[in-house]
Enzyme design. Structure first.
Site, PDB file in Angstrom:
ATOM      1  N   ASP A 398       1.110  -1.175   0.199  1.00 54.91           N
ATOM      2  CA  ASP A 398       0.103   0.084  -0.284  1.00 54.91           C
ATOM      3  C   ASP A 398       0.653   0.916   0.411  1.00 54.91           C
ATOM      4  OD1 ASP A 398      -2.834   1.317   0.325  1.00 54.91           O
ATOM      5  OD2 ASP A 398      -1.845   2.003   2.853  1.00 54.91           O
ATOM      6  N   GLU A 451       1.335  -0.679  -4.811  1.00 58.91           N
ATOM      7  CA  GLU A 451       0.252   0.862  -5.072  1.00 58.91           C
ATOM      8  C   GLU A 451       1.182   1.911  -5.458  1.00 58.91           C
ATOM      9  OE1 GLU A 451      -3.524   3.333  -3.383  1.00 58.91           O
ATOM     10  OE2 GLU A 451      -2.197   2.564  -2.280  1.00 58.91           O
TER      11      GLU A 451
END
Length: 459
Positions: A398, A451
């Site tokens: 993330d 990401e």
């Protein structure tokens, strides 16, 4: 009552930094001396391994006892009287260290990718006695105690032993699976810190409670592996991204448990033609609204939906259905909750001290110090924990953009350039490279996904 030493007062006042130096068994003046701190006990005896008994004298009203053990015995138990009850117990301060010198070497070097086997709370048998070994990294603390169900949450009862560069350890006899616990610390400036949850806990209370819970994950069967070749470059990939708490509800708007999800979700994803499922973060987190993106317990599947063994069964159910399991993994930041990693030992241990490096402007969270080898090792070991112990098939990392750029979401003057004067976070880049190397080496077949919302080349 005899005049007491400064060490004795440090014990009864709960501020001794090296309790093994005073408590337990010692040879002094040719005699074997035993000292024990047992608050609320009215009488204490030491019982040697051959049955010999020595009465210990109360040398402080707080519950400090001392006496000589006959026959030079160094293995003994304590027999304590509390009101009308007499209890026989093992003294934590007679046991040998938990961590070996080699453990300390690897931990200090930052190369132990299985540090979760050493740190945290581990049920074990030591010298024939069942109990739990507690180990925590807090290099700048003056004193660390473990508190929990087994000691009335009294920090005076179980101060820990410092090892190496700041690993605190203690084996507590008769502590057991299911016990709730935290760490009580005196910080580097003598300040008493908020009780801290265990960064390496495998299980935790459901929010708003925050205690860690002793859990024996070594007894759990690992999920079966995913179907062979599911992550190969020529295999199709269609991913169903799901937040476990939002997918469906039952009864009175209650979450589905890991068991409920195992019965429903794999078949649902398979029937829709998905090859993989991607869980939003499942690590323990204090705030439902964060969807798991602000974790406080990286090694604990959230208790909202069940236990770690039930989460393993959920992974197994997906693999049985021919579906790979990806996990959103959050090594970019963590929340400021006082029971968590923030200001952990009275210093900025996990995060950068300077807010221009250590605080996210957008999320008001803290940024890991990737340049500190113990912290990088903590995160890398966590990645390997999910891949190896739960057979997770890949990590979707993330907020990589926020890790890569020192000026992420910052105006001029609100960030610190790297040593070359640039905006790239060199330590974070090195960390991500190590992550990929480890995954390819230690978990072949697993994948990593970034990401990343910028144009950084070859991410």
């Amino acid at each position: 009552m005899t005049k007491l030493s400064a060490e004795a007062y440090a014990i009864v006042e709960g501020r001794h930094a090296d309790p093994f130096h005073y408590l337990g068994v010692h040879t002094e003046g040719g005699k074997t001396v035993v000292r024990a701190f047992l608050p609320d006990a009215s009488k204490v005896e030491a019982v040697g391994e051959h049955g010999d008994v020595a009465s210990l004298s109360r040398i402080h009203d707080a519950g400090l006892f001392a006496g000589s053990l006959p026959n030079g015995s160094r293995r003994y138990q304590l027999r304590a009287q509390y009101g009308d009850n007499v209890v026989q117990l093992d003294d934590p301060y007679r046991f040998s260290p938990v961590l070996s010198d080699f453990d300390l070497y690897l931990l200090g070097e930052g190369t132990d990718q299985r540090l979760y086997d050493k740190l945290g709370a581990h049920p074990m048998t030591l010298d024939g006695i069942d109990g739990v070994a507690f180990v925590v990294f807090a290099p700048n603390a003056r004193r660390v105690s473990v508190v929990g169900d087994f000691n009335l949450w009294d920090a005076r009862r179980h101060p820990m032993r410092r090892r190496g560069v700041g690993y605190w350890e203690l084996f507590i006899p008769r502590a057991s699976v299911g016990d709730h616990y935290k760490f009580d610390m005196i910080g580097s400036q003598g300040q008493h810190l908020p009780l801290k949850s265990d960064p390496l806990a495998f299980y935790a209370e459901v929010r708003p409670k925050t205690a860690s819970i002793v859990f024996d994950e070594t007894t759990l069967p690992r999920p079966r592996a995913a179907p062979s070749g599911i992550n190969t470059l020529d295999a199709p990939m269609s991913i169903y991204e799901v937040h476990l708490g939002s997918w469906r509800r039952k009864g009175n708007n209650e979450w589905l448990s890991y068991r409920d999800l195992a019965e429903q979700l794999p078949a649902y994803a398979r029937d829709l033609g998905f090859t993989h499922v991607e869980f939003l973060p499942v690590s323990e987190h204090p705030f439902d609204g964060s969807w798991g993106y602000q974790p406080t317990g990286l090694f604990a599947p959230t208790s909202r939906f069940g236990t770690a063994d039930q989460f393993r069964a959920l992974v197994d159910a997906f693999h049985s259905a021919g579906i790979g399991v990806l996990l959103d993994w959050v090594p970019g930041h963590f929340p400021t909750d006082p029971h968590g990693l923030a200001y952990f030992d009275g210093t900025h241990l996990y995060e950068h001290a300077d807010p221009r490096q250590g605080r996210h402007q957008d999320w008001d969270t803290l940024i890991y110090n990737y340049g500190r080898r113990e912290i990088a090792n903590f995160l890398l070991a966590n990645a390997m924990y999910w891949l190896k112990e739960f057979h997770i098939d890949g990590l979707r990392v993330d907020a990589v953009a926020s890790m890569l750029y020192l000026d992420y979401s910052r105006r001029a003057g609100e960030w610190i350039p790297n040593r070359f004067g640039g905006r790239e976070n060199i330590d974070a880049v090195h960390f991500l490279r190590r992550l990929n190397d480890l995954v390819h080496e230690r978990a072949p077949g697993a994948i990593t996904i970034a990401e990343e919302s910028t144009a950084w080349p070859m991410v």
